[in-house]
Design an enzyme around this catalytic site. Structure first.
Site, PDB file in Angstrom:
ATOM      1  N   GLU A   1     109.546  -6.918  25.634  1.00 15.22           N
ATOM      2  CA  GLU A   1     109.108  -7.182  24.015  1.00 15.22           C
ATOM      3  C   GLU A   1     109.929  -8.532  23.713  1.00 15.22           C
ATOM      4  O   GLU A   1     111.432  -8.642  23.962  1.00 15.22           O
ATOM      5  CB  GLU A   1     109.118  -6.476  22.886  1.00 15.22           C
TER       6      GLU A   1
ATOM      7  N   ARG B   1     101.077 -11.204  13.545  1.00 10.27           N
ATOM      8  CA  ARG B   1     101.683 -11.759  14.796  1.00 10.27           C
ATOM      9  C   ARG B   1     102.814 -12.859  14.472  1.00 10.27           C
ATOM     10  O   ARG B   1     103.476 -12.968  15.318  1.00 10.27           O
ATOM     11  CB  ARG B   1     100.518 -12.331  15.649  1.00 10.27           C
TER      12      ARG B   1
ATOM     13  N   TYR C   1      94.316  -2.296  15.556  1.00  7.41           N
ATOM     14  CA  TYR C   1      94.177  -1.310  16.631  1.00  7.41           C
ATOM     15  C   TYR C   1      93.219   0.062  16.428  1.00  7.41           C
ATOM     16  O   TYR C   1      93.275   0.605  15.264  1.00  7.41           O
ATOM     17  CB  TYR C   1      95.597  -0.802  17.032  1.00  7.41           C
TER      18      TYR C   1
HETATM   19  C1  3EB Z   1     102.534  -4.706  19.577  1.00  8.00           C
HETATM   20  O1  3EB Z   1     101.962  -5.761  19.710  1.00  8.00           O
HETATM   21  C2  3EB Z   1     103.734  -4.307  20.107  1.00  8.00           C
HETATM   22  O2  3EB Z   1     105.354  -1.952  14.463  1.00  8.00           O
HETATM   23  O3  3EB Z   1     106.130  -3.493  13.454  1.00  8.00           O
HETATM   24  C3  3EB Z   1     105.537  -5.377  17.784  1.00  8.00           C
HETATM   25  C4  3EB Z   1     105.932  -6.109  16.654  1.00  8.00           C
HETATM   26  C5  3EB Z   1     104.955  -4.011  17.924  1.00  8.00           C
HETATM   27  C6  3EB Z   1     105.965  -4.962  15.543  1.00  8.00           C
HETATM   28  C7  3EB Z   1     105.896  -3.165  14.487  1.00  8.00           C
HETATM   29  C8  3EB Z   1     105.239  -3.145  16.972  1.00  8.00           C
HETATM   30  C9  3EB Z   1     105.635  -3.732  15.563  1.00  8.00           C
HETATM   31  O4  3EB Z   1     101.827  -3.667  19.053  1.00  8.00           O
HETATM   32  C10 3EB Z   1     104.658  -3.661  19.271  1.00  8.00           C
END
Ligand code: 3EB
Length: 307
Positions: free
Chosen positions: A301, A205, A192
Site C-alpha cells: 500500500e 481516495r 464496498y
Molecule cells: C482499500 O483501498 C485498501 O480503512 O482507512 C486504504 C486506505 C485502505 C484507508 C481505511 C483502508 C483505509 O480498501 C485499504
C-alpha cells in the site's frame, strides 16, 4: 552580533512544529509534555530504521491537552492524536473516539478533516466475536460517520497494521473547505459490498486542500476486488497505477512527498523498493514499513502528499 540564525528565527517566519509523529519500536499515548504534540506509533521492529513526520507551520501554535485526545493548532490547521488501547472488541470504543473527535473538531472550528491515519494492532486477527479486527474497527468508525456527515465528510486516510499499541489515530483538520476525491478505477470504499465486513471503510481516495493533494493509502484494488493476489510485483504496479489515476497527470508522481509504503512481507520490500525508486524521483522522501494490511490478500500500500 547578528548571524544567519536571526533570519530563520525572526518572529512570524520561523518554522514551528505543529506536531510530530514518530514511527518507532513502541506505541504511546499522545503527549503534550514540553509544549509540543508528539505521538509514537509502533511500526518498526528491532533493527529497522525509525521514521518521523513533523507537521510544520509558520504560525503560532497552541497545544491542548483534551484528555485522551491531544491536539495542536495554528488558526488554520489542527493535528489531533489519540489511541484506543488494545482490546478484544473495538467497535464501541472506536465509535466513541470518533464521536469525541467530531465533537472536538466542531467545537474548535477545525471542522474539515482532510487526512486521517489509523494504525491497528493485529489488524487481520479475529476479535472476541470472531470478526476480523479491521472489520470491527470499520464498524465503529462507520457508525460515528453515519451520524457526522456520512460519505461527504470522509477524508483521505490510511488504515494499516501496527506492531502493537491497540489503535493509534492521528488526523489533520482545517477551517477552510476541502474537496474529497474518488478514483474512477475503484469503487468508493464506503460503497464496498457487504462481503468485506458489516460496515464499509469510511474514507475518500484523496482529499484536496488548496494546492495540496493528500492521497490515501492506495493498494492493488480495482473495482472492489484485490488484483494480483500473491504477486507483489503485480500489486505494486497496480497500486502505482491507482496513485497515478488520482493525480492530474502521471508526471505528477514527481510532486509526491512524504511517501509511505507499507509492505506485508519483509521479503517483498526489495521488489517494492525497486519499483518505487523507479517511479518516484531521486531524492523523494520514501519510508518503507513491514506491517500487515487491512485485507489479508493485500501485499503493498502506497500513500503520499502532492503539493
Ligand atoms: C482499500 O483501498 C485498501 O480503512 O482507512 C486504504 C486506505 C485502505 C484507508 C481505511 C483502508 C483505509 O480498501 C485499504
Amino acid at each position: 552580533m547578528r548571524g544567519p540564525a536571526d533570519v530563520v528565527t525572526r518572529p512570524g517566519t520561523a518554522t514551528r512544529a505543529l506536531g510530530t509523529i514518530r514511527y518507532t519500536g513502541r506505541s504511546g499515548d499522545p503527549s503534550v509534555a514540553s509544549g509540543a504534540l508528539t505521538m509514537d506509533v509502533h511500526l518498526t521492529a528491532p533493527g529497522e530504521p525509525d521514521a518521523v513526520d513533523v507537521w510544520t507551520t509558520s504560525r503560532p501554535v497552541s497545544v491542548v491537552d483534551g484528555g485522551r485526545v491531544k491536539y495542536a493548532h495554528d488558526g488554520e490547521v489542527a493535528l489531533f492524536a489519540a489511541r484506543v488501547p488494545r482490546s478484544d472488541r473495538y467497535a464501541d470504543a472506536v465509535e466513541r473516539l470518533y464521536t469525541e473527535l467530531f465533537a472536538l473538531t466542531a467545537a474548535t472550528g477545525y471542522r474539515e478533516l482532510f487526512r486521517v491515519w489509523q494504525y491497528v494492532e493485529d489488524v487481520n486477527g479475529l476479535n472476541a466475536d470472531g470478526l476480523e479486527v479491521y472489520q470491527d474497527f470499520c464498524l465503529g468508525r462507520a457508525r460515528a460517520f453515519d451520524r457526522h456527515g456520512g460519505p461527504a465528510a470522509m477524508p483521505a486516510a490510511t488504515g494499516v497494521g501496527a506492531l502493537g499499541g491497540g489503535i493509534s489515530v492521528h488526523l489533520l483538520a482545517c477551517r477552510e473547505p476541502v474537496r474529497h476525491l474518488e478514483n474512477p478505477r475503484q469503487v468508493p470504499a464506503y460503497h464496498y459490498p457487504r462481503r468485506y465486513g458489516p460496515k464499509p471503510p469510511s474514507f475518500a481516495r484523496a482529499t484536496r486542500r488548496g494546492d495540496e493533494l493528500h492521497l490515501s493509502g492506495t493498494a492493488a484494488i480495482v473495482g472492489h476486488r484485490t488484483v494480483f493476489p500473491g504477486d507483489v510485483a503485480g500489486q505494486c504496479r497496480e497500486a502505482l497505477r491507482n496513485v497515478e489515476a488520482l493525480l492530474d497527470a502521471p508526471a505528477d508522481l514527481a510532486g509526491l512527498d512524504r511517501i509511505k509504503v507499507y509492505v506485508r512481507r519483509a521479503e517483498d520490500v526489495e521488489e517494492v523498493r525497486r519499483q518505487c525508486l523507479r517511479a518516484f524521483p531521486a531524492g523523494a522522501d520514501i519510508a518503507f514499513f513491514v506491517v500487515d494490511l487491512c485485507r489479508p490478500d493485500l501485499l503493498v500500500e502506497i500513500e503520499g502528499t502532492w503539493s
